[in-house]
Enzyme design. Structure first.
Site, PDB file in Angstrom:
ATOM      1  CG  HIS A  91      -3.290   7.510  -4.729  1.00  0.00           C
ATOM      2  ND1 HIS A  91      -4.178   8.067  -3.520  1.00  0.00           N
ATOM      3  CD2 HIS A  91      -2.290   7.065  -4.225  1.00  0.00           C
ATOM      4  CE1 HIS A  91      -3.543   7.537  -2.358  1.00  0.00           C
ATOM      5  NE2 HIS A  91      -2.233   7.129  -2.902  1.00  0.00           N
ATOM      6  CG  HIS A 133      -1.732  -1.517  -3.793  1.00  0.00           C
ATOM      7  ND1 HIS A 133      -0.400  -1.459  -3.733  1.00  0.00           N
ATOM      8  CD2 HIS A 133      -2.347  -0.941  -3.018  1.00  0.00           C
ATOM      9  CE1 HIS A 133      -0.171  -0.532  -2.745  1.00  0.00           C
ATOM     10  NE2 HIS A 133      -1.230  -0.152  -2.151  1.00  0.00           N
TER      11      HIS A 133
HETATM   12  O1  3AM Z   1      -1.259   3.552  -1.980  1.00  0.00           O
HETATM   13  P1  3AM Z   1      -1.321   3.077  -0.640  1.00  0.00           P
HETATM   14  O2  3AM Z   1      -2.958   3.502  -0.106  1.00  0.00           O
HETATM   15  O3  3AM Z   1      -1.439   1.690  -0.533  1.00  0.00           O
HETATM   16  O4  3AM Z   1      -0.441   3.995   2.892  1.00  0.00           O
HETATM   17  C1  3AM Z   1       0.200   5.164   2.060  1.00  0.00           C
HETATM   18  C2  3AM Z   1      -0.551   5.200   0.653  1.00  0.00           C
HETATM   19  O5  3AM Z   1      -0.283   3.967   0.428  1.00  0.00           O
HETATM   20  C3  3AM Z   1       1.526   5.164   1.732  1.00  0.00           C
HETATM   21  O6  3AM Z   1       1.751   6.024   0.958  1.00  0.00           O
HETATM   22  C4  3AM Z   1       0.440   5.954   0.075  1.00  0.00           C
HETATM   23  C5  3AM Z   1      -0.068   7.615  -0.221  1.00  0.00           C
HETATM   24  O7  3AM Z   1      -0.319   8.075   1.162  1.00  0.00           O
HETATM   25  N1  3AM Z   1       2.482   5.189   3.010  1.00  0.00           N
HETATM   26  C6  3AM Z   1       2.102   6.433   4.126  1.00  0.00           C
HETATM   27  N2  3AM Z   1       3.073   6.390   5.086  1.00  0.00           N
HETATM   28  C7  3AM Z   1       4.191   5.452   4.430  1.00  0.00           C
HETATM   29  C8  3AM Z   1       5.391   5.306   4.791  1.00  0.00           C
HETATM   30  N3  3AM Z   1       5.789   5.632   5.876  1.00  0.00           N
HETATM   31  C9  3AM Z   1       3.782   5.008   3.058  1.00  0.00           C
HETATM   32  N4  3AM Z   1       4.430   4.010   2.571  1.00  0.00           N
HETATM   33  C10 3AM Z   1       5.618   3.707   3.004  1.00  0.00           C
HETATM   34  N5  3AM Z   1       6.083   4.295   4.119  1.00  0.00           N
END
Ligand code: 3AM
Length: 175
Positions: free
Chosen positions: A44, A126
């Site tokens: 996603h 991304h």
């Molecule tokens: O889309 P990506 O993979 O970069 O790393 C988590 C993931 O990012 C991020 O939210 C997306 C969906 O899970 N994520 C998890 N915890 C987070 C936080 N505390 C976070 N982003 C910001 N703050």
């Protein structure tokens, strides 16, 4: 009794055929970088990460986000990158359509207006393909993927022993 809370975020979710193609690309990148491949069904593009939200706030959240109007757009997923700070190998676009950051900004504004400010860094479009990836010496050459984005989703993230499990709670169409 304590209120239940849910760990929520907003995202764009590729259709199965596109997800399959991107998953294959992740496999090619994995041969170079190692790490953990995102499962096909979990691929996603995060628009905004909200975090824990009390169950009682869900109706207001759904109503507020459901009012948001935004146009459809296309994007070319044409670049792979590696972030050293979190060891993520990602897929993105060199020339993001303005409607994409605009949608992310609109969502953040609406969330802030109901007292749910988005945590985390500035929006950088991304799609995570690999976690715990090593710095690549050379990245796979690939055919850019054209993504016609027609909807966005509210997703609940649940931690499982096999990694995060994502459950869509609501889907909204773009105009
Ligand atoms: O889309 P990506 O993979 O970069 O790393 C988590 C993931 O990012 C991020 O939210 C997306 C969906 O899970 N994520 C998890 N915890 C987070 C936080 N505390 C976070 N982003 C910001 N703050």
């Amino acid at each position: 009794m304590a209120e239940q809370s849910r760990r929520l975020f907003l995202a764009l979710w590729p259709e199965p055929a596109l997800a399959e193609r991107l998953h294959q690309l992740a496999g090619e990148a994995h041969r170079e970088c190692g790490g953990r491949i995102m499962r096909r069904e979990t691929l996603h593009l995060t628009l905004a990460f909200i975090g824990a939200v009390g169950e009682e706030r869900l109706p207001e959240l759904l109503t507020t986000l459901g009012r948001l109007r935004a146009p459809r757009f296309r994007m070319q997923l044409d670049v792979l990158g590696h972030w050293a700070h979190n060891h993520i190998l990602w897929l993105g676009c060199t020339d993001a359509p303005p409607a994409l950051p605009q949608l992310a900004a609109d969502i953040r504004r609406e969330l802030a207006a109901i007292g749910l400010p988005v945590s985390g860094p500035e929006f950088v479009p991304h799609m995570t393909l690999l976690r715990k990836a090593h710095v690549p010496r050379e990245l796979p050459v690939f055919e850019p993927a054209d993504w016609a984005v027609a909807e966005w989703v509210l997703v609940e993230s649940r931690m499982t022993p096999h990694g995060a499990d994502y459950q869509p709670l609501a889907t909204w169409a773009l105009d």
